[in-house]
Design a protein around this motif. Structure first.
Motif, short mmCIF file in Angstrom:
data_model
loop_
_atom_site.label_atom_id
_atom_site.label_comp_id
_atom_site.label_asym_id
_atom_site.label_seq_id
_atom_site.Cartn_x
_atom_site.Cartn_y
_atom_site.Cartn_z
N ARG A 189 0.83 -1.21 0.00
CA ARG A 189 0.00 0.00 0.00
C ARG A 189 0.87 1.26 0.00
O ARG A 189 0.56 2.25 -0.68
CB ARG A 189 -0.91 -0.02 1.23
N ALA A 190 1.98 1.22 0.76
CA ALA A 190 2.88 2.37 0.78
C ALA A 190 3.46 2.64 -0.60
O ALA A 190 3.59 3.79 -1.02
CB ALA A 190 4.00 2.13 1.80
N GLY A 191 3.80 1.58 -1.33
CA GLY A 191 4.32 1.75 -2.68
C GLY A 191 3.30 2.37 -3.61
O GLY A 191 3.62 3.22 -4.44
N ASP A 192 2.04 1.95 -3.48
CA ASP A 192 0.97 2.50 -4.32
C ASP A 192 0.77 3.99 -4.05
O ASP A 192 0.54 4.77 -4.98
CB ASP A 192 -0.35 1.76 -4.06
N LEU A 193 0.85 4.39 -2.79
CA LEU A 193 0.54 5.77 -2.42
C LEU A 193 1.74 6.70 -2.55
O LEU A 193 1.59 7.85 -2.98
CB LEU A 193 0.01 5.82 -0.98
N LEU A 194 2.91 6.24 -2.16
CA LEU A 194 4.08 7.12 -2.09
C LEU A 194 5.01 7.02 -3.29
O LEU A 194 5.91 7.85 -3.44
CB LEU A 194 4.87 6.82 -0.81
N ARG B 216 6.53 3.59 -5.92
CA ARG B 216 7.16 2.29 -5.65
C ARG B 216 8.69 2.37 -5.62
O ARG B 216 9.32 1.66 -4.84
CB ARG B 216 6.67 1.28 -6.70
N LYS B 217 9.28 3.21 -6.45
CA LYS B 217 10.73 3.34 -6.42
C LYS B 217 11.18 3.90 -5.07
O LYS B 217 12.14 3.40 -4.46
CB LYS B 217 11.20 4.25 -7.55
N ARG B 218 10.48 4.91 -4.59
CA ARG B 218 10.84 5.55 -3.33
C ARG B 218 10.74 4.56 -2.16
O ARG B 218 11.64 4.47 -1.31
CB ARG B 218 9.92 6.75 -3.09
N VAL B 219 9.67 3.80 -2.13
CA VAL B 219 9.47 2.84 -1.05
C VAL B 219 10.47 1.68 -1.16
O VAL B 219 10.99 1.18 -0.16
CB VAL B 219 8.01 2.32 -1.07
N PHE B 220 10.74 1.26 -2.39
CA PHE B 220 11.72 0.19 -2.60
C PHE B 220 13.09 0.58 -2.04
O PHE B 220 13.72 -0.19 -1.30
CB PHE B 220 11.83 -0.09 -4.10
N GLU C 119 10.17 6.11 -11.30
CA GLU C 119 9.21 6.30 -10.21
C GLU C 119 7.78 6.25 -10.72
O GLU C 119 7.47 6.75 -11.80
CB GLU C 119 9.47 7.65 -9.52
N THR C 120 6.92 5.59 -9.96
CA THR C 120 5.49 5.59 -10.27
C THR C 120 4.83 6.78 -9.59
O THR C 120 5.30 7.24 -8.54
CB THR C 120 4.83 4.28 -9.79
N PRO C 121 3.76 7.32 -10.15
CA PRO C 121 3.15 8.51 -9.56
C PRO C 121 2.50 8.22 -8.21
O PRO C 121 2.07 7.10 -7.94
CB PRO C 121 2.09 8.90 -10.59
#
Length: 472
Positions: free
Chosen positions: A47-52, A54-58, A168-170
């Motif tokens: 969920r964090a990857g979807d919202l923030l 995915r590259k950043r969370v990864f 990065e995904t939006p």
């Protein structure tokens, strides 16, 4: 890195036990502390990857994982090591679902995606066996602490390489389902603690019963939370599809049997056959090779030709056969008695996991792709944790019975080998039951679907198709 960390410590468990003074039952928590936080928080990580993004969370997950590995390598007591292992699990829970979701975005075509999943399977399942080999090398040549330290340079290299390569995904608007993450993680932790507690204190112990009761209540609260949450970490509609729900459960059961095999076979190789750390690690090389070959065969023609269900049933049949052969081991078995089961088991897992992953992601709406990818990892990690806990309980009961009925005249070493082999024998039978249940589930619950048309297009073909649509 994330997957092999679930098994790389297996080779070093005996060294860790002696250095940090773990109890026999508590030793399994070196594995469970990682897999529980990993499995429990994967959905929140997705969920964090979807919202923030995915590259950043990864990248954040990889950084946390590397830091926790550094701290764990310097641990001086069980509490410090288990804390570091739990934080490693949190880092893995952030990184892993974003990695799979990015992979699905990069390869939307049917044939491309199947091949990508084949390589992903070879890495994720084969990584468990590679972890045993790497653990043996590091423990033999350096120290058990290097099974943790090794993640630090790998993590730093990933942070440098991934930043310019990944796109990065939006960001998306939405809320974090913290209550859902909390109830699922605590619920699974309580259940696993109940199993481990039963191994040392019995099934009728108040602590055991209380743990099971708390786990069931928390998981019921989790389901209720997800049914009402505005942005659930686990949309219950993902389980509405019969094939997808069956694929999730089959993955859980299959990994439950697999992790128990790693846990007890490593101790059998070291404690009964007297192998060194390095020799024990390389003993699993046939399994690693067969997982890779099986996954590539599955993704490069078998699934496309015969369909997902046929390949799944065939693969799980091989895995069940390999596990059943391990039940024939005894105190006098040599390595040759292990090779055939390892080859068969590895080939079966390689074949089965590719279509299992495909079935779990098939037909998922774009807005649910992160959660669906997270669930694939959840079933793998929680299945391993629960399976290991059940098998530790079976092992503890069987070995205690064997200790109470020893033949007179045995030396201390002979008695110890007999007790361990008796417990491992029962654990392998229990693992075989997990795999048999997986076979029955796949054979009778999953429906065979016609092969989907290939939708791989070149850029020129996509442009021509778009021009035709615009012209109309």
């Amino acid at each position: 890195m994330v997957v092999l960390d679930a098994t790389i410590v297996n080779i070093a468990l005996q060294d860790i036990k002696g250095a940090l003074h773990f109890s026999p039952a508590g030793l399994s928590w070196v594995v469970n502390a990682y897999t529980l936080t990993f499995g429990g928080l994967l959905l929140l990580g997705a969920r964090a990857g979807d919202l923030l993004g995915r590259k950043r969370v990864f990248l954040a997950g990889i950084a946390l994982f590397a830091l926790a590995s550094l701290a764990g390598g310097f641990a001086q007591n069980p509490g410090e090591l288990l804390t570091a292992r739990a934080i490693q699990g949190i880092g893995g829970a952030l990184a892993s679902p974003s990695a799979l979701a990015l992979l699905m975005t990069m390869f939307p075509g049917t044939r491309e995606r199947t091949r990508a999943i084949g390589l992903y399977t070879a890495v994720s399942i084969g990584g468990a066996a590679v972890g045993l080999i790497a653990g043996g090398m590091l423990s033999e040549w350096a120290s058990w602490r290097w099974v943790l330290f090794v993640n630090v340079p790998i993590g730093l290299a990933l942070l440098v390489i991934a930043r310019p390569v990944l796109i990065e995904t939006p960001r998306r608007s939405g809320h974090f389902d913290l209550l859902g993450a909390l109830t699922s993680t605590l619920g699974m932790t309580a259940l696993v603690y109940g199993f481990v507690h039963a191994a040392s204190d019995g099934w009728s112990n108040a602590g055991t019963i209380g743990s099971f009761a708390a786990g069931l209540v928390l998981l019921a609260a989790f389901i209720r939370t997800e049914s009402r949450a505005e942005s659930p970490i686990t949309p219950l509609r993902l389980f509405a599809d019969r094939n997808r729900a069956s694929a999730y459960l089959a993955r859980l059961l299959l990994v439950a049997g697999m992790m128990g095999m790693f846990f007890f076979l490593t101790q059998l190789l070291r404690g009964v056959l007297g192998y060194s750390d390095l020799k024990t690690g390389f003993a699993f090389l046939p399994l690693t090779v067969m997982v890779f070959l099986g996954s590539q065969l599955s993704s490069r023609g078998l699934v496309e030709r015969f369909g997902e269900k046929v390949v799944m049933v065939g693969g799980i049949t091989l895995s069940t056969t390999g596990m059943a052969l391990l039940t024939q081991l005894n105190e006098h078995s040599g390595y040759l008695a292990l090779v055939v089961p390892l080859l068969i088991f590895g080939a079966g897992n390689g074949l089965a996991f590719v279509p299992l992953t495909t079935a779990a992601l098939d037909g998922v709406a774009p807005e649910d792709s992160g959660a669906a990818s997270g669930l694939v990892n959840v079933m793998q990690q929680v299945g391993g944790s629960l399976g290991l806990s059940v098998l530790v309980t079976v092992f503890g009961t069987a070995s205690s019975n064997a200790a109470d009925n020893l033949r007179p005249g045995l030396s201390a070493a002979e008695a110890a080998r007999h007790v361990f082999v008796a417990g491992a024998h029962s654990a392998f039978w229990a693992a075989s039951v997990f795999l048999l249940a997986t076979w029955l589930l796949v054979a009778f619950a999953i429906r065979r679907r016609p092969a989907a048309p290939d939708v791989d297009y070149t850029d020129a073909e996509l442009e021509a198709e778009l021009q035709a649509v615009l012209a109309e």
